[in-house]
Design an enzyme around this catalytic site. Sequence first.
Site, PDB file in Angstrom:
ATOM      1  N   GLY A  88       0.829  -1.202   0.000  1.00  0.00           N
ATOM      2  CA  GLY A  88       0.000   0.000   0.000  1.00  0.00           C
ATOM      3  C   GLY A  88       0.861   1.248   0.000  1.00  0.00           C
ATOM      4  N   PHE A  89       1.773   1.330   0.978  1.00  0.00           N
ATOM      5  CA  PHE A  89       2.701   2.464   1.116  1.00  0.00           C
ATOM      6  C   PHE A  89       1.978   3.780   1.361  1.00  0.00           C
ATOM      7  CE2 PHE A  89       4.428  -0.664  -1.920  1.00  0.00           C
ATOM      8  CZ  PHE A  89       5.431  -1.183  -1.127  1.00  0.00           C
ATOM      9  N   ILE A 120      -0.457  -5.517   5.313  1.00  0.00           N
ATOM     10  CA  ILE A 120      -0.333  -5.089   3.906  1.00  0.00           C
ATOM     11  C   ILE A 120       0.984  -5.589   3.306  1.00  0.00           C
ATOM     12  CG2 ILE A 120      -1.851  -3.111   4.235  1.00  0.00           C
ATOM     13  CD1 ILE A 120       0.598  -1.299   4.374  1.00  0.00           C
ATOM     14  N   THR A 157       3.541  -6.293   5.514  1.00  0.00           N
ATOM     15  CA  THR A 157       4.539  -5.918   6.504  1.00  0.00           C
ATOM     16  C   THR A 157       4.890  -7.061   7.443  1.00  0.00           C
ATOM     17  OG1 THR A 157       2.699  -5.200   7.869  1.00  0.00           O
ATOM     18  CG2 THR A 157       3.812  -3.510   6.568  1.00  0.00           C
ATOM     19  N   GLY A 178       1.136   0.939  13.092  1.00  0.00           N
ATOM     20  CA  GLY A 178       0.392  -0.310  13.195  1.00  0.00           C
ATOM     21  C   GLY A 178       0.799  -1.160  14.382  1.00  0.00           C
ATOM     22  N   LYS A 189       9.209   1.290  18.486  1.00  0.00           N
ATOM     23  CA  LYS A 189       8.853   2.430  17.640  1.00  0.00           C
ATOM     24  C   LYS A 189       8.557   1.896  16.242  1.00  0.00           C
ATOM     25  CE  LYS A 189      11.881   5.709  20.107  1.00  0.00           C
ATOM     26  NZ  LYS A 189      13.128   6.521  20.039  1.00  0.00           N
ATOM     27  N   GLY A 209       8.130   1.219   9.626  1.00  0.00           N
ATOM     28  CA  GLY A 209       7.716   1.063   8.228  1.00  0.00           C
ATOM     29  C   GLY A 209       8.208   2.169   7.327  1.00  0.00           C
ATOM     30  N   GLU A 210       8.451   3.345   7.887  1.00  0.00           N
ATOM     31  CA  GLU A 210       8.749   4.487   7.024  1.00  0.00           C
ATOM     32  C   GLU A 210      10.149   5.070   7.198  1.00  0.00           C
ATOM     33  OE1 GLU A 210       4.676   6.732   6.373  1.00  0.00           O
ATOM     34  OE2 GLU A 210       4.645   5.530   8.191  1.00  0.00           O
TER      35      GLU A 210
HETATM   36 MO1  MOS Z   1       1.943   5.223   5.214  1.00  0.00          MO
HETATM   37  S1  MOS Z   1       2.355   6.737   3.850  1.00  0.00           S
HETATM   38  O1  MOS Z   1       1.730   6.146   6.644  1.00  0.00           O
HETATM   39  O2  MOS Z   1       0.465   4.505   4.775  1.00  0.00           O
END
Ligand code: MOS
Length: 674
Positions: A224-225, A450, A452, A493, A636, A639-640
Amino acid sequence: MKRIEGREKVTGHARYAYEYPAADVAYVHAVQSPIARGRVRSVDASEALTTAGVLAVLSSADPPPLGSRDNPELALFQTPEIAYNGQIVAAVVARTLEIAREAAEHGLRITYDEEPHDVRLRTDHPGLYRPEKVEPAFPSDTGRGDVETAMRDAALTLDATYTTATTHNNPMEPHATLAVWEENGDLTVYDATQGAYADRDAIASVLGLAPERVRVVAPHVGGGFGSKGHTRPNAILAALAARAAGRPAKAVLTRQQMFALTGYRTPTIQRIQLGADAEGRLTAIAHDVVEQSSTLVEFAEQTATPTRIMYAAPARRTTHRLARLDVPSPSWMRAPGEAPGMFALESAMDELAIAAGIDPIELRLRNEPRTEPESGLPFSSRNLVACLREGARRFGWESRDPEPGIRLSGRWLTGTGVAASTYPARRLASTATATAEDGEFLVRIAAADIGTGARTVLTKIAAEALGTSAERVRVEVGDSTLPRASLAGGSMGTASWGSAVVLACEALLKNGDTGTADTTEDVEADTGFARHAFGAQFAEVHVDVDTGEVRVPRMLGVFAAGHILDETLARSQFIGGMTMGLGMALLEATVLDEPSGSFLNHDLAQYHVATCADVLGIEAVWIEEEDPYLNPMGSKGIGEIGIVGAAAAIANAVHHATGRRIRDLPITPAKLLG
Ligand code: MOS
């Protein structure tokens, strides 16, 4: 831990939205506007409607009734007005996807009244304004002291403008939906979504249904991102098509359609001003951002927000200005705000270091704040310095050439670069239940996996909380009939869902056979500290002196992100983010064709996502960080943060290799040779 659904996925048994079977299913294909501004004058569907297999045509000529038109991206066919090239203006429902697509492309005669459009973002755009807030709820502008005076008095100054390109999420699974109207009027939606509840509520609102009458099913989502964080038109298309055809309906966006209909990262124009004393201690920091949204929605990316937390300086300013253009609506793309913002700030820090004759790592050490610079709050933990030091050691920073542009081997100039990384560590309220039967445990939560590994890490978290082995725990996610949970976004998440899972498991241990949890109060109590993850990104680049081609033989990311819950899953998140950062640095740019207002390179042949051949060596490691102020896991979000700072590290390495400072992403051969 091994991915729980890994075997299901690689053997093709895991079902994605479009793959669910439904008897006598219909297919819908959307027609997009070829103009960027104006209105539909007429729709002649007679040819489509007489085509064998066509069941219905949807368009604003005959608006289907909706419950709400509040979200203009989802209120399909309600108005003839066109706000951007690629907007959905009609759709054909048919017995097969091929018939639907053929009739949509050739069986409709649609005429338009075209108006001149305005699609070019520029710093002197007359419509630029200050948004009320930037995503998700930050003030647009902040400041303290007088930056101009501080700049005048500074021993060292840097004043430069950086730009980042429009870029698009390209999850492998396109946005797709199967909609099934039940006999009692309830709606079941198999959807590609980052959050079953958010999706359910949005769909219910548009269709005018009570939320409980809509069920969203999404156990597997193919990436998804950010692009599946908001409900996309495919969900509404499928529901309307199913209603029109009187049978279940499937809607899928083609890769080309995704470029206009599923969001993108806004292009940015960012001016950074840095003032420092002779030792490189910052006296002024300013970060002024110009970015865009559509005329339909205000999406104001929080591009300058990382500058509010990174470095100490008495005089400081951040601003965001937005132009509303006749373009598709921008939206979330992995680390919205931090990714483009830290490209500018961390490129500028590199430039200042060079101007000051100070090693770029040393410059950052000298500007490490004691508390969060703008809020004054203490950090729950901040280990940027440890990341920089550990990275320098592992990367071999000591032996780096002091001068740029001097190491030539054959045709290749070689250089290295560093940049800091950061991402907020937040969580949202969620609920969960845990039950026990015969020594087996079932945990239920409407989390979203998604790709992850959410299902896997939640199983591990539950097993730990229950004091049992993961084999005895089953975790159900991805369905709005499960206990309500926040969406997969903002790297929140695991922290959000894990908190609820731990509490539910603890309640189960106390009660015997069942436990429930709601973290609303815990999350509301998350005040008093600045919570962020930090990291250090290192890159080595080789630049071909004849062609300007850039290769990246090595990237190293060192992260401090609380307790790392699973090494395999964490490494996958970090190197995935860093790979996307490599794409942002060198490859990814969506080109807007000004005469038509459309995205030209709207497919994977022309929009170049980093592939195996582009990625030579990416390593991600972390520093064990004890932080008691986060959540029961001490974690923490990760993902980003992997994408943040990666592009700056590469741009800084390109400068070190060549002596050329490229301030405009992506760094293409043409820019290097120009
Ligand atoms: Mo991510 S850009 O916080 O779905």
